[in-house]
Design a protein around this motif. Structure first.
Motif, PDB file in Angstrom:
ATOM      1  N   THR A 116       0.859  -1.188   0.000  1.00  0.00           N
ATOM      2  CA  THR A 116       0.000   0.000   0.000  1.00  0.00           C
ATOM      3  C   THR A 116       0.892   1.233   0.000  1.00  0.00           C
ATOM      4  OG1 THR A 116      -0.141   0.010   2.407  1.00  0.00           O
ATOM      5  CG2 THR A 116      -1.891  -1.141   1.241  1.00  0.00           C
TER       6      THR A 116
ATOM      7  N   ARG B 156     -14.976  -2.943   7.727  1.00  0.00           N
ATOM      8  CA  ARG B 156     -13.933  -1.912   7.547  1.00  0.00           C
ATOM      9  C   ARG B 156     -12.798  -2.419   6.666  1.00  0.00           C
ATOM     10  NH1 ARG B 156     -13.503   1.663  13.041  1.00  0.00           N
ATOM     11  NH2 ARG B 156     -15.725   2.080  13.187  1.00  0.00           N
TER      12      ARG B 156
ATOM     13  N   GLN C 150     -14.081  -2.224   3.129  1.00  0.00           N
ATOM     14  CA  GLN C 150     -14.097  -0.833   2.684  1.00  0.00           C
ATOM     15  C   GLN C 150     -12.684  -0.351   2.354  1.00  0.00           C
ATOM     16  OE1 GLN C 150     -16.831   1.098   2.032  1.00  0.00           O
ATOM     17  NE2 GLN C 150     -15.309   2.439   1.121  1.00  0.00           N
ATOM     18  N   ALA C 151     -11.719  -0.712   3.177  1.00  0.00           N
ATOM     19  CA  ALA C 151     -10.326  -0.326   2.916  1.00  0.00           C
ATOM     20  C   ALA C 151      -9.833  -0.945   1.613  1.00  0.00           C
ATOM     21  CB  ALA C 151      -9.431  -0.744   4.082  1.00  0.00           C
ATOM     22  N   GLU C 152     -10.188  -2.201   1.357  1.00  0.00           N
ATOM     23  CA  GLU C 152      -9.808  -2.851   0.103  1.00  0.00           C
ATOM     24  C   GLU C 152     -10.432  -2.138  -1.088  1.00  0.00           C
ATOM     25  OE1 GLU C 152     -11.118  -6.839   0.706  1.00  0.00           O
ATOM     26  OE2 GLU C 152      -9.314  -7.397   1.832  1.00  0.00           O
ATOM     27  N   ARG C 153     -11.711  -1.759  -0.978  1.00  0.00           N
ATOM     28  CA  ARG C 153     -12.372  -1.032  -2.069  1.00  0.00           C
ATOM     29  C   ARG C 153     -11.709   0.318  -2.298  1.00  0.00           C
ATOM     30  NH1 ARG C 153     -17.227  -3.430   0.157  1.00  0.00           N
ATOM     31  NH2 ARG C 153     -17.464  -1.639   1.530  1.00  0.00           N
ATOM     32  N   ASP C 154     -11.379   1.008  -1.215  1.00  0.00           N
ATOM     33  CA  ASP C 154     -10.744   2.323  -1.356  1.00  0.00           C
ATOM     34  C   ASP C 154      -9.397   2.218  -2.057  1.00  0.00           C
ATOM     35  OD1 ASP C 154     -12.924   3.386  -0.039  1.00  0.00           O
ATOM     36  OD2 ASP C 154     -11.880   3.647   1.876  1.00  0.00           O
ATOM     37  N   ILE C 155      -8.599   1.226  -1.678  1.00  0.00           N
ATOM     38  CA  ILE C 155      -7.282   1.037  -2.308  1.00  0.00           C
ATOM     39  C   ILE C 155      -7.458   0.655  -3.771  1.00  0.00           C
ATOM     40  CG2 ILE C 155      -5.219  -0.439  -2.339  1.00  0.00           C
ATOM     41  CD1 ILE C 155      -5.131   1.605  -0.116  1.00  0.00           C
TER      42      ILE C 155
ATOM     43  N   TRP D 122      -9.963   1.302  -5.742  1.00  0.00           N
ATOM     44  CA  TRP D 122     -10.512   2.433  -6.502  1.00  0.00           C
ATOM     45  C   TRP D 122      -9.407   3.417  -6.869  1.00  0.00           C
ATOM     46  CZ3 TRP D 122     -14.541   3.303  -9.276  1.00  0.00           C
ATOM     47  CH2 TRP D 122     -14.874   4.598  -9.636  1.00  0.00           C
ATOM     48  N   ARG D 123      -8.470   3.651  -5.939  1.00  0.00           N
ATOM     49  CA  ARG D 123      -7.373   4.573  -6.234  1.00  0.00           C
ATOM     50  C   ARG D 123      -6.409   4.000  -7.265  1.00  0.00           C
ATOM     51  NH1 ARG D 123      -5.034   5.767  -0.598  1.00  0.00           N
ATOM     52  NH2 ARG D 123      -6.856   4.940   0.400  1.00  0.00           N
TER      53      ARG D 123
END
Length: 79
Positions: free
Chosen positions: A18, A35, A38-43, A45-46
């Protein structure tokens, strides 16, 4: 996944590369799972690059160059 007896919280630390260290915490296992997702989706997506600007007059994004001239419509019959 870790559990802190003193804090009475669950912690998860990312094991994949990361840009910065990633740790999430929650009071319950279920909340921690959410959570983590959600963190996996956020990473993820970026990680997606921004799409290139439209290069055709109709605004369609295409990574393959047009084979036929732009003014021809292959699904219309010539009148």
């Amino acid at each position: 996944m870790l559990y802190s007896l003193g804090e009475r919280r669950f912690y998860a630390i990312a094991t994949w590369p990361t840009p910065e260290p990633l740790m999430v915490a929650a009071d319950t296992v279920e909340e921690l799972e959410e959570r983590m997702r959600q963190a996996e989706r956020d990473i993820a997506w970026r990680a997606f690059p921004t799409p290139p600007p439209p290069d055709r007059c109709d605004g369609i994004h295409s990574q393959v160059p047009a084979v036929a001239p732009q003014h021809l419509h292959p699904y219309r019959r010539a009148a």
